[in-house]
Design a protein around this motif. Structure first.
Motif, mmCIF file in Angstrom:
data_model
loop_
_atom_site.group_PDB
_atom_site.id
_atom_site.type_symbol
_atom_site.label_atom_id
_atom_site.label_comp_id
_atom_site.label_asym_id
_atom_site.label_seq_id
_atom_site.Cartn_x
_atom_site.Cartn_y
_atom_site.Cartn_z
ATOM 1 N N LYS A 295 16.007 8.130 -1.004
ATOM 2 C CA LYS A 295 16.074 7.482 -1.877
ATOM 3 C C LYS A 295 16.741 6.479 -2.207
ATOM 4 O O LYS A 295 18.100 5.770 -1.167
ATOM 5 N N TYR B 296 12.260 11.749 -4.837
ATOM 6 C CA TYR B 296 12.097 12.210 -6.439
ATOM 7 C C TYR B 296 10.600 13.270 -6.389
ATOM 8 O O TYR B 296 10.853 13.710 -7.264
ATOM 9 N N MET C 148 17.407 14.653 -12.674
ATOM 10 C CA MET C 148 17.951 13.891 -11.688
ATOM 11 C C MET C 148 20.190 13.714 -11.662
ATOM 12 O O MET C 148 19.505 12.537 -13.072
ATOM 13 N N ALA D 250 15.707 7.260 -9.626
ATOM 14 C CA ALA D 250 15.122 8.340 -10.281
ATOM 15 C C ALA D 250 14.069 8.100 -11.630
ATOM 16 O O ALA D 250 12.688 8.949 -11.857
#
Length: 244
Positions: free
Chosen positions: A164, A170, A186, A197
Motif C-alpha cells: 500500500k 487493496y 478501508m 484505497a
C-alpha cells in the motif's frame, strides 16, 4: 442523520490498517528499543529512534513498488533501516545479531489501542472484518494473536507482493474476500492509505489517532483527509455503521 444512515451503502466487509490505526506502534517500539539498548549498554532515546525508524517505512516500500529493488517483506526492510540507523547513531557495535533480530521483532509485539478489540468485536457482528496491512504474514499473525484482536482474517501485502498505497493490496483483499472493491470499506488513520484505497475503488473511513506519533503530535486529522466517513475510534465507527 442516524449513525446507520451515515454508513456507506453496500459495504459487505471492512478492512483495517494495523500500524497506527489498530495498534500503537510508537509506544510499543520505543519501549522495546529502550529496553534492548539498556541491556546492550547503549544510550538511545527510544521514542526518537522509533520515529526515525518509522520515517524510513514509506520510502523503503516505495523503492519496492517502484522497481528499484526486488520484493522483500517488511521484516527485511525494517532490518535494513535498523542497521543503517544504528550506525548513524554511532551504536552499531553495541548491538549483536541477536539484539538486532529482537528489535526487528519489536514490530511483532505492539499494544492495541484501548478501543480496538471492543470495536472490532462489534463490527464482526455485521461485517467480515479483516486486517489489511503492509506487515508480513508472520508478523501480522504474531501481532494479532498477542494483542488479542478479533479479526476474521489477515490480509498481508505479502499476498500481493506490492505495498500500500499501490492498488494491488487493496484489490487483492477485495478478490480474496469475494467482494467488489466498492463493497470493501478501508479503515485507516493515514491519509496516504485512504487515498490509495479510494484510487483502487474502495470505500474509506478515517479513524482519528491523535497520539499515533507521540506527544509531539503530527497525526493526520479528519478535516484534512477525504473519506466517506470519519470516526473518533473503533467503537464510534461501530456506532456509525449501525453495529450493536
Amino acid at each position: 442523520m442516524t449513525a446507520a444512515e451515515s454508513a456507506p451503502a453496500g459495504v459487505r466487509a471492512v478492512a483495517f490498517d494495523v500500524f497506527g490505526t489498530t495498534v500503537d506502534w510508537r509506544t510499543g517500539v520505543a519501549e522495546q528499543v529502550g529496553a534492548v539498548a539498556r541491556r546492550c549498554g547503549a544510550e538511545l532515546d527510544g521514542g526518537a529512534f522509533a520515529d526515525a525508524w518509522r520515517e524510513r517505512y514509506l520510502p523503503s516500500m516505495a523503492r519496492v513498488n517502484g522497481g528499484e529493488r526486488p520484493w522483500a517483506y517488511l521484516d527485511a526492510l525494517h532490518r535494513e533501516s535498523l542497521d543503517e540507523l544504528l550506525e548513524r547513531h554511532g551504536v552499531g557495535a553495541a548491538f549483536d545479531e541477536a539484539a538486532r533480530r529482537e528489535l526487528v521483532r519489536a514490530w511483532h509485539r505492539l499494544p492495541p489501542w484501548a478501543d480496538a478489540a471492543e470495536g472490532l468485536a462489534r463490527l464482526r457482528g455485521r461485517y467480515v472484518v479483516a486486517a489489511l496491512s503492509n506487515g508480513g504474514f508472520a508478523l501480522l499473525t504474531a501481532l494479532v494473536k498477542a494483542a488479542g484482536l478479533p479479526f476474521d482474517c489477515i490480509l498481508s501485502a505479502e499476498l500481493a507482493r506490492r505495498y500500500k498505497p499501490d492498488p494491488a493490496p487493496y484489490l487483492t483483499a477485495a478478490r480474496l474476500l469475494d467482494v467488489e472493491p466498492g463493497e470493501l470499506l478501508m479503515v485507516a488513520c493515514h491519509g496516504w492509505d485512504l487515498a490509495g484505497a479510494r484510487a483502487a475503488g474502495l470505500r474509506t473511513a478515517f479513524v482519528a489517532r491523535p497520539r499515533e506519533k507521540g506527544p509531539a503530535g503530527g497525526a493526520d486529522r479528519a478535516a484534512d483527509v477525504p473519506a466517506d466517513l470519519a470516526a473518533a475510534d473503533f467503537t464510534d465507527l461501530a456506532d456509525r455503521l449501525g453495529c450493536p
